[in-house]
Design a protein around this motif. Sequence first.
Motif, short mmCIF file in Angstrom:
data_model
loop_
_atom_site.label_atom_id
_atom_site.label_comp_id
_atom_site.label_asym_id
_atom_site.label_seq_id
_atom_site.Cartn_x
_atom_site.Cartn_y
_atom_site.Cartn_z
N GLU A 124 0.83 -1.20 0.00
CA GLU A 124 0.00 0.00 0.00
C GLU A 124 0.87 1.26 0.00
OE1 GLU A 124 -2.36 -3.32 1.91
OE2 GLU A 124 -0.36 -2.49 2.23
N GLN A 125 1.95 1.25 0.79
CA GLN A 125 2.86 2.39 0.81
C GLN A 125 3.52 2.57 -0.55
OE1 GLN A 125 4.92 1.17 4.61
NE2 GLN A 125 5.35 3.37 4.65
N GLN A 126 3.95 1.47 -1.14
CA GLN A 126 4.59 1.55 -2.45
C GLN A 126 3.65 2.14 -3.50
OE1 GLN A 126 6.73 -2.05 -3.63
NE2 GLN A 126 7.15 -2.48 -1.48
N ALA A 127 2.36 1.80 -3.38
CA ALA A 127 1.36 2.27 -4.35
C ALA A 127 1.17 3.79 -4.30
CB ALA A 127 0.03 1.56 -4.11
N VAL A 128 1.32 4.39 -3.12
CA VAL A 128 1.11 5.85 -2.99
C VAL A 128 2.43 6.63 -2.85
CG1 VAL A 128 -1.21 5.59 -2.03
CG2 VAL A 128 0.75 5.70 -0.47
N TRP A 129 3.55 5.93 -2.91
CA TRP A 129 4.87 6.53 -2.67
C TRP A 129 5.16 7.72 -3.57
CZ3 TRP A 129 8.30 5.80 1.21
CH2 TRP A 129 9.57 6.37 1.06
N SER A 130 5.09 7.49 -4.87
CA SER A 130 5.48 8.51 -5.84
C SER A 130 4.64 9.78 -5.72
CB SER A 130 5.36 7.92 -7.24
OG SER A 130 6.32 8.48 -8.07
N LEU A 136 4.94 16.26 -1.33
CA LEU A 136 5.82 16.81 -0.29
C LEU A 136 6.84 17.78 -0.88
CD1 LEU A 136 6.42 13.64 1.89
CD2 LEU A 136 5.42 15.79 2.68
N ILE A 137 7.37 17.47 -2.04
CA ILE A 137 8.34 18.35 -2.70
C ILE A 137 7.69 19.70 -2.97
CG2 ILE A 137 9.66 18.76 -4.83
CD1 ILE A 137 10.05 15.65 -4.93
N ALA A 138 6.48 19.67 -3.52
CA ALA A 138 5.76 20.91 -3.85
C ALA A 138 5.36 21.67 -2.59
CB ALA A 138 4.52 20.56 -4.67
N GLU A 139 4.83 20.95 -1.63
CA GLU A 139 4.32 21.54 -0.39
C GLU A 139 5.42 22.18 0.45
OE1 GLU A 139 2.95 19.01 3.32
OE2 GLU A 139 1.56 18.73 1.65
N GLN A 140 6.58 21.52 0.53
CA GLN A 140 7.63 21.98 1.44
C GLN A 140 8.79 22.67 0.72
OE1 GLN A 140 8.66 19.47 4.63
NE2 GLN A 140 6.57 18.79 4.93
N GLY A 141 8.70 22.79 -0.60
CA GLY A 141 9.75 23.47 -1.36
C GLY A 141 11.12 22.83 -1.17
N ILE A 142 11.16 21.52 -1.18
CA ILE A 142 12.41 20.79 -0.95
C ILE A 142 13.33 20.90 -2.17
CG2 ILE A 142 13.38 18.46 -0.62
CD1 ILE A 142 10.90 17.90 1.17
N HIS A 143 14.60 21.22 -1.89
CA HIS A 143 15.63 21.32 -2.93
C HIS A 143 16.13 19.91 -3.22
CE1 HIS A 143 19.34 23.53 -4.60
NE2 HIS A 143 19.38 22.27 -4.97
N ARG A 144 15.78 19.39 -4.38
CA ARG A 144 16.16 18.02 -4.74
C ARG A 144 17.63 17.87 -5.11
NH1 ARG A 144 13.16 14.14 -6.41
NH2 ARG A 144 14.96 13.11 -5.55
N HIS A 145 18.09 16.65 -5.02
CA HIS A 145 19.44 16.25 -5.43
C HIS A 145 20.55 16.87 -4.58
CE1 HIS A 145 17.49 14.12 -8.60
NE2 HIS A 145 16.94 15.23 -9.04
#
Length: 170
Positions: A124-130, A136-145
């Motif tokens: 179930e976690q794997q199904a909603v992971w992506s 979360l990236i959009a919501e928290q403005g996380i700088h990737r990489h």
Amino acid sequence: MSETLPTVLDIEASGFGRGSYPIEVGIARADGSCCAFLIQPLEEWTHWDPKAELLHGISRDRLIQEGYPVRQVAHWLNDELRELGKAYSDSWGYDNTWLSLLFHHAGMLPRFRLEALRILLSEEQQAVWSDTKEALIAEQGIHRHRAGEDARLLQLTYQHTRKLIKHSGR
């Protein structure tokens, strides 16, 4: 009582494939704090992929000037992870190879093992992971990489997917 989060390790590298080497290592600890260290490239570490630099935004010159020596980074990792005995990675194949290279050149053995993060995830976690990770990236403005932020993102995604599954009653 809140659940304990897995300790997540992430590595950024000079590129992918033959000749690549670790340039930054980051850890997200069980308490949610995170830290990362740039790694000074050894003289024989010459592979440099400009496409990888575009992703992580770290220049080789910056590594030479601001990076920590390989042995110091290996010591730090052992100090951080010895008691826990393990950390998790979402790119186990790559991260484990780069971690082995780091410790080999430091002339040390890791006092912990790296495991694949997916072994902690339910179907179930794997199904909603992506979708959860992207939100979360959009919501928290996380700088990737960047290693520390990517490790924390993975940890937050783990936490949020657990909550989603728990609240949906799956």
